[in-house]
Design a protein around this motif. Structure first.
Motif, mmCIF file in Angstrom:
data_model
loop_
_atom_site.group_PDB
_atom_site.id
_atom_site.type_symbol
_atom_site.label_atom_id
_atom_site.label_comp_id
_atom_site.label_asym_id
_atom_site.label_seq_id
_atom_site.Cartn_x
_atom_site.Cartn_y
_atom_site.Cartn_z
ATOM 1 N N ASN A 137 -54.270 -9.678 -13.603
ATOM 2 C CA ASN A 137 -54.337 -10.757 -14.079
ATOM 3 C C ASN A 137 -53.753 -12.311 -12.685
ATOM 4 O O ASN A 137 -52.672 -11.897 -12.342
ATOM 5 N N ASN A 138 -54.724 -12.585 -13.241
ATOM 6 C CA ASN A 138 -54.706 -14.066 -12.184
ATOM 7 C C ASN A 138 -54.396 -13.898 -11.126
ATOM 8 O O ASN A 138 -53.719 -13.848 -10.168
ATOM 9 N N MET A 139 -55.012 -12.605 -10.524
ATOM 10 C CA MET A 139 -55.698 -12.118 -8.866
ATOM 11 C C MET A 139 -53.328 -11.128 -8.943
ATOM 12 O O MET A 139 -53.537 -10.544 -7.532
ATOM 13 N N ARG A 140 -52.591 -10.718 -9.830
ATOM 14 C CA ARG A 140 -51.530 -9.799 -9.389
ATOM 15 C C ARG A 140 -52.119 -8.984 -10.833
ATOM 16 O O ARG A 140 -52.310 -8.999 -11.426
ATOM 17 N N GLY A 145 -44.923 -4.013 9.740
ATOM 18 C CA GLY A 145 -44.648 -4.130 7.383
ATOM 19 C C GLY A 145 -45.509 -5.108 7.312
ATOM 20 O O GLY A 145 -46.532 -5.235 5.638
ATOM 21 N N GLU A 146 -46.038 -6.090 8.470
ATOM 22 C CA GLU A 146 -46.958 -6.902 7.870
ATOM 23 C C GLU A 146 -48.860 -6.435 7.278
ATOM 24 O O GLU A 146 -49.081 -6.999 6.590
ATOM 25 N N ARG A 147 -49.192 -5.498 8.170
ATOM 26 C CA ARG A 147 -49.969 -4.887 8.229
ATOM 27 C C ARG A 147 -50.323 -4.055 7.214
ATOM 28 O O ARG A 147 -51.582 -3.950 6.465
ATOM 29 N N PHE A 148 -49.566 -3.717 6.640
ATOM 30 C CA PHE A 148 -49.234 -2.064 5.390
ATOM 31 C C PHE A 148 -49.317 -2.853 4.173
ATOM 32 O O PHE A 148 -49.725 -2.849 3.047
ATOM 33 N N GLY A 149 -49.117 -4.966 4.287
ATOM 34 C CA GLY A 149 -49.066 -5.642 3.626
ATOM 35 C C GLY A 149 -49.712 -5.877 2.781
ATOM 36 O O GLY A 149 -50.748 -5.629 1.963
ATOM 37 N N ARG A 150 -50.366 -6.445 4.342
ATOM 38 C CA ARG A 150 -52.108 -7.225 4.046
ATOM 39 C C ARG A 150 -53.374 -5.329 3.410
ATOM 40 O O ARG A 150 -53.830 -5.786 2.284
ATOM 41 N N TYR A 151 -52.666 -4.634 3.753
ATOM 42 C CA TYR A 151 -53.893 -3.599 3.553
ATOM 43 C C TYR A 151 -53.453 -3.044 1.993
ATOM 44 O O TYR A 151 -53.979 -2.799 0.840
ATOM 45 N N SER A 152 -52.115 -3.038 1.529
ATOM 46 C CA SER A 152 -51.906 -3.164 -0.403
ATOM 47 C C SER A 152 -52.282 -3.703 -1.015
ATOM 48 O O SER A 152 -52.902 -3.509 -1.736
ATOM 49 N N LYS A 153 -52.189 -5.380 -0.172
ATOM 50 C CA LYS A 153 -53.189 -6.222 -0.711
ATOM 51 C C LYS A 153 -54.106 -5.640 -0.975
ATOM 52 O O LYS A 153 -54.134 -6.016 -1.892
ATOM 53 N N TYR A 154 -54.918 -5.372 0.047
ATOM 54 C CA TYR A 154 -56.286 -5.234 -0.868
ATOM 55 C C TYR A 154 -56.303 -4.370 -1.807
ATOM 56 O O TYR A 154 -57.228 -4.244 -2.283
ATOM 57 N N ILE A 155 -55.984 -3.075 -1.312
ATOM 58 C CA ILE A 155 -56.325 -2.608 -2.131
ATOM 59 C C ILE A 155 -55.384 -2.321 -3.901
ATOM 60 O O ILE A 155 -56.243 -1.897 -4.477
ATOM 61 N N ILE A 156 -54.935 -3.052 -4.047
ATOM 62 C CA ILE A 156 -54.867 -3.493 -5.321
ATOM 63 C C ILE A 156 -55.474 -3.653 -5.651
ATOM 64 O O ILE A 156 -55.464 -4.303 -6.910
ATOM 65 N N GLN A 157 -55.652 -5.317 -4.413
ATOM 66 C CA GLN A 157 -56.678 -6.233 -5.527
ATOM 67 C C GLN A 157 -57.926 -6.003 -5.645
ATOM 68 O O GLN A 157 -59.165 -6.859 -6.463
ATOM 69 N N GLU A 158 -58.328 -5.785 -4.600
ATOM 70 C CA GLU A 158 -59.837 -5.083 -4.496
ATOM 71 C C GLU A 158 -60.030 -3.797 -4.141
ATOM 72 O O GLU A 158 -61.524 -3.671 -3.561
ATOM 73 N N ARG A 159 -59.747 -3.019 -5.014
ATOM 74 C CA ARG A 159 -60.846 -1.356 -4.631
ATOM 75 C C ARG A 159 -59.623 -0.352 -5.765
ATOM 76 O O ARG A 159 -61.190 0.080 -6.699
ATOM 77 N N ALA A 160 -58.356 -0.672 -6.478
ATOM 78 C CA ALA A 160 -58.058 0.489 -6.979
ATOM 79 C C ALA A 160 -57.738 0.670 -8.577
ATOM 80 O O ALA A 160 -58.118 0.726 -9.571
ATOM 81 N N LEU A 161 -57.536 -0.646 -9.110
ATOM 82 C CA LEU A 161 -56.732 -1.374 -9.914
ATOM 83 C C LEU A 161 -58.080 -2.269 -10.475
ATOM 84 O O LEU A 161 -59.084 -3.132 -9.941
ATOM 85 N N PRO A 162 -58.716 -2.238 -11.961
ATOM 86 C CA PRO A 162 -59.465 -2.794 -13.109
ATOM 87 C C PRO A 162 -59.076 -4.313 -12.809
ATOM 88 O O PRO A 162 -57.838 -4.719 -13.344
ATOM 89 N N ASP A 163 -59.775 -5.314 -13.181
ATOM 90 C CA ASP A 163 -59.743 -6.186 -13.990
ATOM 91 C C ASP A 163 -59.516 -6.917 -15.165
ATOM 92 O O ASP A 163 -60.251 -6.226 -15.504
#
Length: 803
Positions: free
Chosen positions: A321-324, A2-20
């Motif tokens: 927006n503000n890293m979220r 769960g912890e690793r999936f959480g880190r992966y999710s955070k990465y693809i949310i912030q740094e892959r699929a969503l625009p700033d």
């Protein structure tokens, strides 16, 4: 986990699929623009190979595959996907028909002029930089984005738990809304919507439903209807045609045209004569030609309802927006952009102020030095070296360290009167600039004025008229045509024992393909995806033909057995299904080739096998068999053009082969018994193949031997002859043909024996033999059992393409 999936999710949310929310870019897009800018690959220079830019991005900033980088770069250049392309491309960058772009080694790219506005002032510390993945360079966390790119070009993406769908907007409207918000910070959404009226898709079209737009701009979610722009044109002879000039956003044009043509072919709506894609360099145009006196508006309404000429577009405006990740409305996006631009202009002004003050300090020192030039020269000449000269200047004349460095670095030609004048002029200009910079930094109104003037300049330079028309109400579609069967793709299965079923794609997808409910000794004759409006023709080995519209086949779960044909039509106790075909319509020009074990062959046109009124309860006759022992052994459907290139190869149990042209077989009606395929005498046919002269065939004997031979080994003669021996005759235990097949259709065979053994035969592993050979043994009939059945394993898609 769960912890690793959480880190992966955070990465693809912030740094892959969503625009700033600030620059409207995903990291890969930002890195592409930054890397191309760093490389000097800008609009005012020549195009460069795309592969070079992709390599730079991959090697320096984006540690992912080159294909994902290139796809992102291509999308930035597609003027039917983005409203203001940020990349210009030479070469094939895809099309509205869903064609893929050329490989990156063939295309060339550079930044477009407007993307220069995204990167403007990046060198002036306007944005934060972070180390790249290997700490060898720095990359920006966001671009200065001197226009509101998130709204103008929109965004689409899927990450873990979040997806985003932001439509493109008009540059002029969006900039006017930003300027209005700068002037009226407390502006209501309704006031901003006077400027931003709704999406402005690059493909144009008509957006219906102001309520949906309002809801989307309030909450971030909303639904609107996007329909094509059409017009009706009158033709000669009382006919007319519908011209489609613009299609909805992200609709595949080729698929749309094909879908409309399918509606014409299947006669789901009466009155369409022809569908043509007339798009060219001048623009998009689909012509739907109608029959005389057809109801154009009724047909158009049907097409709006049943094709992608009209789609629902769902806003889902999620941005970082503000890293979220945040679901944002129109005002939130504009406010975030205004706040960000104030930060960018402030940081740029601080940078310019520092540079101007540094230069002012140097200029003041140079002016002072030129006013006491003789003493300065004397001091420098009296010094031992450069370091000593600087030290003496600082000590004797109160110059600072930086001023002294500038003085000792001064070239002799600059010690003229003109240079003094130029320095005094520069000092005055610097003083004015510094005063202006300090005013911007101290006065919020002045800061906003600078932002507005720069936005206005961009607006004047890049604004284009709106492409998409906005209509307040969603038009209700009334279909005047007769209500037909709902078109739906289903999986159809026909088994050898006579079981029949159709299952929804959902049921099929939810079950294992092998979990099909059939008995272990049953075999699949046909398993295909078909439409409920398609037609199914089933041939049995006793020469019967059973017809079923796909929508009349029982709709049951994939794992259930299905309905047996004897429940409706009735099959003889030993009757088996030989072959089944699915057709979009029953008026195609092809013929069926039918051959029996006792040597009869014929061609019958598909048009002659139309179903009668009693098709539900009675089987029709496909071929009249000679006697009770005769069996239909071959059914194939051949189009007229293909028939010209095909030969018939008849193989008998006794090891004879006969080859002649398919054209020698006459076309006759369904009740005809056919003509002589081969002079059998006391023999019988085990296989009839339709092959090209250059093909290779495989033969399997009752003793378990397999032989691979060229069709050309059998001399081409005429129909109804004895043929030639294609096996070598042995006095003891002679070989007999039990199975034969064209190896261009399947290279791998699965042999089932009487001892329930399954042997996979890879035919390509066996060498070619002449017609006097008996091949090599592949089944040991004594230990493994006699050959009971052979199933062809279909070629893979790749192999079929090569073939």
């Amino acid at each position: 986990m769960g912890e690793r999936f959480g880190r992966y999710s955070k990465y693809i949310i912030q740094e892959r699929a969503l625009p700033d929310i600030r620059d409207g870019l995903k990291p890969v897009q930002r890195r592409i623009l930054y890397a191309m800018n760093q490389d000097g690959n800008t609009y005012d220079k020549a195009f460069r190979k795309s592969a070079k830019s992709v390599g730079n991005v991959m090697g320096n900033f984006h540690p992912h595959g080159d294909s994902s980088i290139y796809e992102a770069m291509v999308r930035l250049s597609q003027n039917w996907k983005v409203r203001e392309p940020l990349v210009e491309m030479h070469g094939n960058n895809g099309s509205m028909d869903g064609d893929p772009p050329a490989a990156m080694r063939y295309t060339e790219a550079r930044l477009s002029k407007i993307s220069g506005e995204m990167l403007r002032d990046i060198q002036k510390k306007t944005v934060d930089f972070v180390p790249n993945f290997d700490d060898t360079e720095e990359e920006p966390t966001v671009l200065p984005a001197r226009f509101p790119n998130l709204l103008i070009n929109g965004a689409t993406g899927i990450s873990a738990g979040y997806a985003t769908e932001i439509p493109p907007h008009n540059l002029h409207e969006t900039i006017q809304a930003v300027i209005y918000l700068l002037n009226h910070p407390a502006a209501e959404l309704a006031e901003l919507m006077k400027f931003v009226k709704g999406p402005d898709f690059p493909t144009g079209g008509i957006v219906q439903g102001k309520d949906g737009i309002l809801k989307a701009y309030q909450t971030g979610r909303g639904r609107v209807i996007v329909r094509a722009k059409t017009e009706t044109e009158e033709l000669k002879g009382g006919r007319s045609q519908i011209l489609v000039k613009e299609i909805p956003y992200e609709v595949n044009k080729a698929v749309l045209v094909k879908r409309i043509d399918e509606i014409r072919l299947l006669k789901k709506v009466e009155g369409i004569a022809e569908v043509r894609d007339e798009s060219d360099r001048q623009g998009l145009q689909i012509a739907i030609e109608l029959k005389r006196n057809a109801n154009a508006q009724g047909i158009l309404n049907y097409l709006f309802k049943n094709t992608d000429l009209q789609i629902s577009y769902h806003f889902n405006m999620v941005a970082i927006n503000n890293m979220r990740p945040e679901l944002v409305g129109l005002k939130t996006i504009l406010e975030a952009y205004v706040k960000y631009q104030r930060e960018v202009v402030t940081r740029r002004t601080q940078f310019d102020l520092e540079k101007a003050q540094e230069r002012q300090h140097i200029v003041a020192g140079l002016i002072k030095a030129l006013s006491i030039l003789d003493q300065v020269i004397k001091t420098i000449r009296g010094s031992q070296n450069k370091q000593d000269a600087k030290k003496n200047l600082v000590a004797e004349y109160d110059f600072t360290e930086k001023q002294a460095e500038a003085i000792v670095s001064l070239q002799l030609y600059r010690l003229t009167n003109t240079d003094v004048t130029a320095l005094q002029q520069e000092a005055a200009e610097l003083a004015t600039k510094i005063k202006q910079y300090k005013l911007i930094l101290s006065d919020a109104n002045e800061l906003d004025r600078v932002i507005k003037s720069e936005l206005t300049a961009i607006d004047h330079q890049y604004a284009t008229p709106r492409k998409t028309k906005i209509e307040a109400e969603v038009q209700q579609l009334k279909i005047e045509t007769e209500v037909m069967v709902a078109p739906e793709d289903v999986v159809v299965l026909v088994s050898q024992a006579g079981y029949l079923k159709r299952s929804s794609l959902r049921s099929f997808g939810a079950s294992a393909e092998t979990d099909n409910g059939l008995k272990p000794d049953d075999q699949i004759i046909l398993q295909t995806t078909a439409n409920t409006l398609d037609h199914l023709l089933i041939f049995t080995d006793q020469g019967n033909l059973i017809y079923r519209p796909v929508h009349e086949i029982p709709d049951i779960k994939w794992k259930d057995t299905g309905q047996h044909l004897s429940q409706t039509v009735g099959l003889a106790a030993d009757e088996k299904i030989l072959q089944a075909f699915v057709f979009k319509d029953l008026k195609q020009p092809g013929n069926f080739v039918l051959a029996t074990s006792q040597g009869a062959i014929k061609q019958t046109a598909l048009s002659a096998l139309q179903p009668g009124r009693t098709y539900r309860t009675r089987a029709a006759v496909a071929i009249k068999l000679k006697n009770a022992a005769d069996r239909l052994i071959k059914v194939a459907y051949i189009m007229p053009k293909a028939a010209e290139q095909l030969d018939v190869v008849a193989c008998s149990w006794g090891g004879y082969g006969l080859r002649y042209q398919l054209a020698d077989v006459p076309v006759s009606g369904p009740r005809a018994a056919g003509v002589k395929a081969m002079d059998l005498r006391d023999d019988h046919l085990t296989a009839v193949l339709l092959v090209k002269a250059e093909n290779t065939i495989g033969l399997l004997t009752q003793r378990g031997a397999f032989k691979r031979m060229k069709v050309s080994e059998i001399p081409e003669t005429s129909r109804a002859r004895r043929g030639v021996k294609i096996l070598r005759d042995l006095k003891r235990k002679p070989h007999r043909i039990v199975f034969a097949a064209d190896l261009s259709q399947s290279e791998n065979w699965q042999i089932m024996t009487t001892k329930q053994q399954k042997i996979v035969l890879q035919t390509a592993d066996h060498p070619l033999a002449d017609r006097y050979s008996n091949g090599s043994f592949v089944v040991d009939v004594e230990t493994q059992g006699e050959i009971k059945q052979v199933r062809l394993i279909p070629l893979t898609a790749d192999a079929a393409d090569k073939d």
